[in-house]
Motif scaffolding. Structure first.
Motif, PDB file in Angstrom:
ATOM      1  N   VAL A  53      43.484  35.219  31.291  1.00  0.00           N
ATOM      2  CA  VAL A  53      44.441  36.376  32.165  1.00  0.00           C
ATOM      3  C   VAL A  53      43.539  36.627  33.568  1.00  0.00           C
ATOM      4  O   VAL A  53      44.489  36.526  34.375  1.00  0.00           O
ATOM      5  CB  VAL A  53      44.614  37.539  31.458  1.00  0.00           C
ATOM      6  CG1 VAL A  53      45.478  38.518  32.450  1.00  0.00           C
ATOM      7  CG2 VAL A  53      45.603  37.248  30.168  1.00  0.00           C
ATOM      8  N   VAL A  54      42.441  36.988  33.269  1.00  0.00           N
ATOM      9  CA  VAL A  54      41.405  37.173  34.579  1.00  0.00           C
ATOM     10  C   VAL A  54      41.537  35.989  35.656  1.00  0.00           C
ATOM     11  O   VAL A  54      41.666  36.035  36.816  1.00  0.00           O
ATOM     12  CB  VAL A  54      40.179  37.528  34.239  1.00  0.00           C
ATOM     13  CG1 VAL A  54      39.281  37.487  35.458  1.00  0.00           C
ATOM     14  CG2 VAL A  54      40.144  38.797  33.547  1.00  0.00           C
ATOM     15  N   THR A  55      41.298  34.833  34.951  1.00  0.00           N
ATOM     16  CA  THR A  55      41.267  33.525  35.748  1.00  0.00           C
ATOM     17  C   THR A  55      42.546  33.311  36.371  1.00  0.00           C
ATOM     18  O   THR A  55      42.689  33.023  37.720  1.00  0.00           O
ATOM     19  CB  THR A  55      40.998  32.478  35.013  1.00  0.00           C
ATOM     20  OG1 THR A  55      39.687  32.652  34.231  1.00  0.00           O
ATOM     21  CG2 THR A  55      40.777  31.004  35.706  1.00  0.00           C
ATOM     22  N   HIS A  56      43.778  33.725  35.817  1.00  0.00           N
ATOM     23  CA  HIS A  56      45.108  33.598  36.339  1.00  0.00           C
ATOM     24  C   HIS A  56      45.147  34.544  37.485  1.00  0.00           C
ATOM     25  O   HIS A  56      45.713  33.836  38.434  1.00  0.00           O
ATOM     26  CB  HIS A  56      46.310  33.813  35.164  1.00  0.00           C
ATOM     27  CG  HIS A  56      47.461  33.385  35.927  1.00  0.00           C
ATOM     28  ND1 HIS A  56      48.219  32.299  35.635  1.00  0.00           N
ATOM     29  CD2 HIS A  56      48.407  34.278  36.328  1.00  0.00           C
ATOM     30  CE1 HIS A  56      49.297  32.451  36.127  1.00  0.00           C
ATOM     31  NE2 HIS A  56      49.574  33.587  36.600  1.00  0.00           N
ATOM     32  N   LEU A  57      44.909  35.534  37.396  1.00  0.00           N
ATOM     33  CA  LEU A  57      44.959  36.637  38.381  1.00  0.00           C
ATOM     34  C   LEU A  57      44.038  36.322  39.660  1.00  0.00           C
ATOM     35  O   LEU A  57      44.651  36.434  40.604  1.00  0.00           O
ATOM     36  CB  LEU A  57      44.898  38.135  37.735  1.00  0.00           C
ATOM     37  CG  LEU A  57      45.746  38.577  36.906  1.00  0.00           C
ATOM     38  CD1 LEU A  57      45.372  39.891  36.302  1.00  0.00           C
ATOM     39  CD2 LEU A  57      47.233  38.568  37.202  1.00  0.00           C
ATOM     40  N   ALA A  58      43.120  36.082  39.476  1.00  0.00           N
ATOM     41  CA  ALA A  58      41.858  35.926  40.332  1.00  0.00           C
ATOM     42  C   ALA A  58      42.643  34.691  41.157  1.00  0.00           C
ATOM     43  O   ALA A  58      42.591  34.529  42.118  1.00  0.00           O
ATOM     44  CB  ALA A  58      40.715  35.416  39.858  1.00  0.00           C
ATOM     45  N   GLU A  76      35.495  54.953  41.244  1.00  0.00           N
ATOM     46  CA  GLU A  76      35.616  53.727  40.070  1.00  0.00           C
ATOM     47  C   GLU A  76      34.991  52.430  40.599  1.00  0.00           C
ATOM     48  O   GLU A  76      34.625  52.141  41.733  1.00  0.00           O
ATOM     49  CB  GLU A  76      37.167  53.645  40.164  1.00  0.00           C
ATOM     50  CG  GLU A  76      37.753  54.640  39.393  1.00  0.00           C
ATOM     51  CD  GLU A  76      39.558  54.488  39.279  1.00  0.00           C
ATOM     52  OE1 GLU A  76      39.941  54.967  38.508  1.00  0.00           O
ATOM     53  OE2 GLU A  76      39.909  53.971  40.149  1.00  0.00           O
ATOM     54  N   ILE A  77      35.126  51.459  39.717  1.00  0.00           N
ATOM     55  CA  ILE A  77      34.296  50.314  40.097  1.00  0.00           C
ATOM     56  C   ILE A  77      35.552  49.294  40.745  1.00  0.00           C
ATOM     57  O   ILE A  77      36.694  48.943  40.068  1.00  0.00           O
ATOM     58  CB  ILE A  77      33.690  49.229  38.583  1.00  0.00           C
ATOM     59  CG1 ILE A  77      32.670  50.090  38.173  1.00  0.00           C
ATOM     60  CG2 ILE A  77      33.442  47.862  39.082  1.00  0.00           C
ATOM     61  CD1 ILE A  77      32.170  49.731  36.823  1.00  0.00           C
ATOM     62  N   SER A 226      50.391  46.488  40.504  1.00  0.00           N
ATOM     63  CA  SER A 226      49.951  45.303  41.040  1.00  0.00           C
ATOM     64  C   SER A 226      48.985  44.539  40.449  1.00  0.00           C
ATOM     65  O   SER A 226      48.088  44.822  39.506  1.00  0.00           O
ATOM     66  CB  SER A 226      49.717  45.440  42.641  1.00  0.00           C
ATOM     67  OG  SER A 226      48.457  46.013  42.437  1.00  0.00           O
ATOM     68  N   GLU A 227      48.885  43.134  40.945  1.00  0.00           N
ATOM     69  CA  GLU A 227      47.747  42.354  40.424  1.00  0.00           C
ATOM     70  C   GLU A 227      46.307  42.966  40.828  1.00  0.00           C
ATOM     71  O   GLU A 227      45.517  42.835  40.082  1.00  0.00           O
ATOM     72  CB  GLU A 227      47.954  40.981  41.273  1.00  0.00           C
ATOM     73  CG  GLU A 227      48.890  40.175  40.861  1.00  0.00           C
ATOM     74  CD  GLU A 227      49.020  38.754  41.407  1.00  0.00           C
ATOM     75  OE1 GLU A 227      48.153  38.625  42.402  1.00  0.00           O
ATOM     76  OE2 GLU A 227      49.742  38.104  41.041  1.00  0.00           O
ATOM     77  N   ASP A 228      46.141  43.451  41.803  1.00  0.00           N
ATOM     78  CA  ASP A 228      44.871  44.209  42.285  1.00  0.00           C
ATOM     79  C   ASP A 228      44.736  45.209  41.447  1.00  0.00           C
ATOM     80  O   ASP A 228      43.371  45.447  40.951  1.00  0.00           O
ATOM     81  CB  ASP A 228      44.894  44.799  43.712  1.00  0.00           C
ATOM     82  CG  ASP A 228      44.684  43.868  44.985  1.00  0.00           C
ATOM     83  OD1 ASP A 228      43.881  43.152  44.300  1.00  0.00           O
ATOM     84  OD2 ASP A 228      45.067  43.981  45.790  1.00  0.00           O
ATOM     85  N   GLN A 233      41.077  46.629  36.639  1.00  0.00           N
ATOM     86  CA  GLN A 233      40.708  47.313  35.123  1.00  0.00           C
ATOM     87  C   GLN A 233      40.256  46.023  34.181  1.00  0.00           C
ATOM     88  O   GLN A 233      39.466  46.180  33.325  1.00  0.00           O
ATOM     89  CB  GLN A 233      42.160  47.837  34.564  1.00  0.00           C
ATOM     90  CG  GLN A 233      42.591  49.064  35.476  1.00  0.00           C
ATOM     91  CD  GLN A 233      41.675  50.230  35.040  1.00  0.00           C
ATOM     92  OE1 GLN A 233      41.101  50.159  34.028  1.00  0.00           O
ATOM     93  NE2 GLN A 233      41.518  50.973  36.143  1.00  0.00           N
ATOM     94  N   LEU A 234      40.909  44.969  34.369  1.00  0.00           N
ATOM     95  CA  LEU A 234      40.490  43.871  33.403  1.00  0.00           C
ATOM     96  C   LEU A 234      39.472  43.010  33.507  1.00  0.00           C
ATOM     97  O   LEU A 234      38.631  42.539  32.840  1.00  0.00           O
ATOM     98  CB  LEU A 234      41.624  42.800  33.722  1.00  0.00           C
ATOM     99  CG  LEU A 234      41.994  41.756  32.439  1.00  0.00           C
ATOM    100  CD1 LEU A 234      42.107  42.563  31.086  1.00  0.00           C
ATOM    101  CD2 LEU A 234      43.271  41.009  32.558  1.00  0.00           C
ATOM    102  N   LEU A 235      38.843  42.938  35.062  1.00  0.00           N
ATOM    103  CA  LEU A 235      37.747  42.243  35.365  1.00  0.00           C
ATOM    104  C   LEU A 235      36.253  42.981  34.733  1.00  0.00           C
ATOM    105  O   LEU A 235      35.473  42.220  34.077  1.00  0.00           O
ATOM    106  CB  LEU A 235      37.350  41.855  36.783  1.00  0.00           C
ATOM    107  CG  LEU A 235      36.263  41.005  37.167  1.00  0.00           C
ATOM    108  CD1 LEU A 235      36.504  39.823  36.489  1.00  0.00           C
ATOM    109  CD2 LEU A 235      36.414  40.682  38.672  1.00  0.00           C
ATOM    110  N   PRO A 236      36.317  44.499  34.651  1.00  0.00           N
ATOM    111  CA  PRO A 236      35.031  45.030  34.350  1.00  0.00           C
ATOM    112  C   PRO A 236      35.168  44.664  32.580  1.00  0.00           C
ATOM    113  O   PRO A 236      34.086  44.874  31.972  1.00  0.00           O
ATOM    114  CB  PRO A 236      35.326  46.476  34.399  1.00  0.00           C
ATOM    115  CG  PRO A 236      35.876  46.558  35.800  1.00  0.00           C
ATOM    116  CD  PRO A 236      37.001  45.202  35.720  1.00  0.00           C
TER     117      PRO A 236
END
Length: 303
Positions: A53-58, A76-77, A226-228, A233-236
């Motif tokens: 999922v992270v790869t797809h979004l990035a 927040e990070i 949004s994707e951002d 939330q997902l990348l950390p």
């Protein structure tokens, strides 16, 4: 000769007791290894899906790493921080060892290889920060006066994320705050029940996401919000999954190393028992022969 026989019997009895203990420890470690392997495989499925999922979004939004993220609240990070490569002034290392011994060369291997990296890649201790998991690594580097930013001991045989969450959160936060510019995890990777392999894996920044990977995932996501916002939330979580996955992997390797060490100890005890039994039989036979000789000699003297 009688005392010698008694002493040999004591050694045999003592060695048998030791073999019973090591055999029991081998079986316990084997059971722990099976559970740990099952848990590690299950977690790998989760980590793989998060990565997908992270790869797809990035890849789909071609991250603009130069812009600030307007969705973040103070403190927040920013996911972009975890993707940005920067000039390396200081390096962070998470060193994973065991709390206990009796695991063959498991602990010494991690410590020796990590020390080699520290001495080879850095001029002095100001160029790196250590975080340790396990008493062996902590005690070794503390004796050397190393800078240990965080230490974690006493984790269970089947670690949960809750047990290491503080370490993971601190590792990510320290990177975001610029305390170090890259993070490595040094541990023994579980290959199979008989062998492990030392690894020093780069965890931060997350530079292993390849844009081309998105071509492998022919999936469409309906995103809300949004994707951002989702990526922040997902990348950390993905970075955390890498660190926690290394802890699970290291714990599995520890159980395998301890099982192998206990099997070796049991086999050695069996060999010693065989040698002592042979020695006992020879001594006993010599004693009997001596007694017979004395009896025959005494009989001859009476004739």
């Amino acid at each position: 000769m009688g005392e010698s026989l008694i002493e040999i019997k004591r050694k045999i009895a003592s060695t048998k007791k030791t073999s019973h203990i090591t055999s029991a420890m081998q079986m316990v470690s084997g059971a722990k290894l099976n559970r740990s392997e099952t848990a590690a495989r299950g977690y790998q499925l989760y980590a793989s899906k998060v990565r997908e999922v992270v790869t797809h979004l990035a890849a789909s939004q071609l991250l603009n790493l130069e812009n600030d993220n307007p969705w973040l609240e103070e403190g927040e990070i920013d996911a972009h921080d975890l993707l940005k490569s920067r000039d390396v002034k200081k390096t962070g290392y998470i060193v994973i060892t065991a709390d206990k011994g009796l695991a063959g060369g498991y602990n010494s291997s991690v410590i020796k290889q990590t020390l080699s990296i520290l001495l080879g890649d850095h001029q002095d201790e100001s160029e790196y920060v250590l975080m340790t998991v396990g008493r062996h690594g902590r005690d070794f580097f503390k004796k050397r006066g190393a800078n240990i930013a965080y230490e974690l001991t006493g984790i269970s045989d089947q670690p949960t994320y809750k047990e290491v969450s503080t370490l993971v959160d601190m590792a990510i936060q320290m990177y975001v705050e610029g305390i170090y510019d890259e993070l490595y995890v040094c541990y023994n990777h579980h290959v199979n029940s008989l062998s492990s392999q030392f690894r020093a894996e780069k965890m931060l920044p997350v530079t292993d996401l390849e844009i081309e990977e998105v071509k492998e995932y022919n999936q469409e996501y309906i995103l809300e919000p949004s994707e951002d916002e989702i990526l922040d939330q997902l990348l950390p979580q993905y970075a955390a999954s890498l660190i926690f996955g290394a802890v699970l992997d290291a714990k599995t390797a520890e159980h395998a190393a301890r099982m192998t060490a206990m099997k070796s100890a049991t086999d050695n005890a069996s060999n010693i028992i065989d040698e002592l039994s042979l020695k006992y039989n020879h001594a006993r036979q010599a004693a009997i022969t001596q007694e017979i000789t004395e009896i025959v000699g005494g009989t001859a003297a009476l004739e």
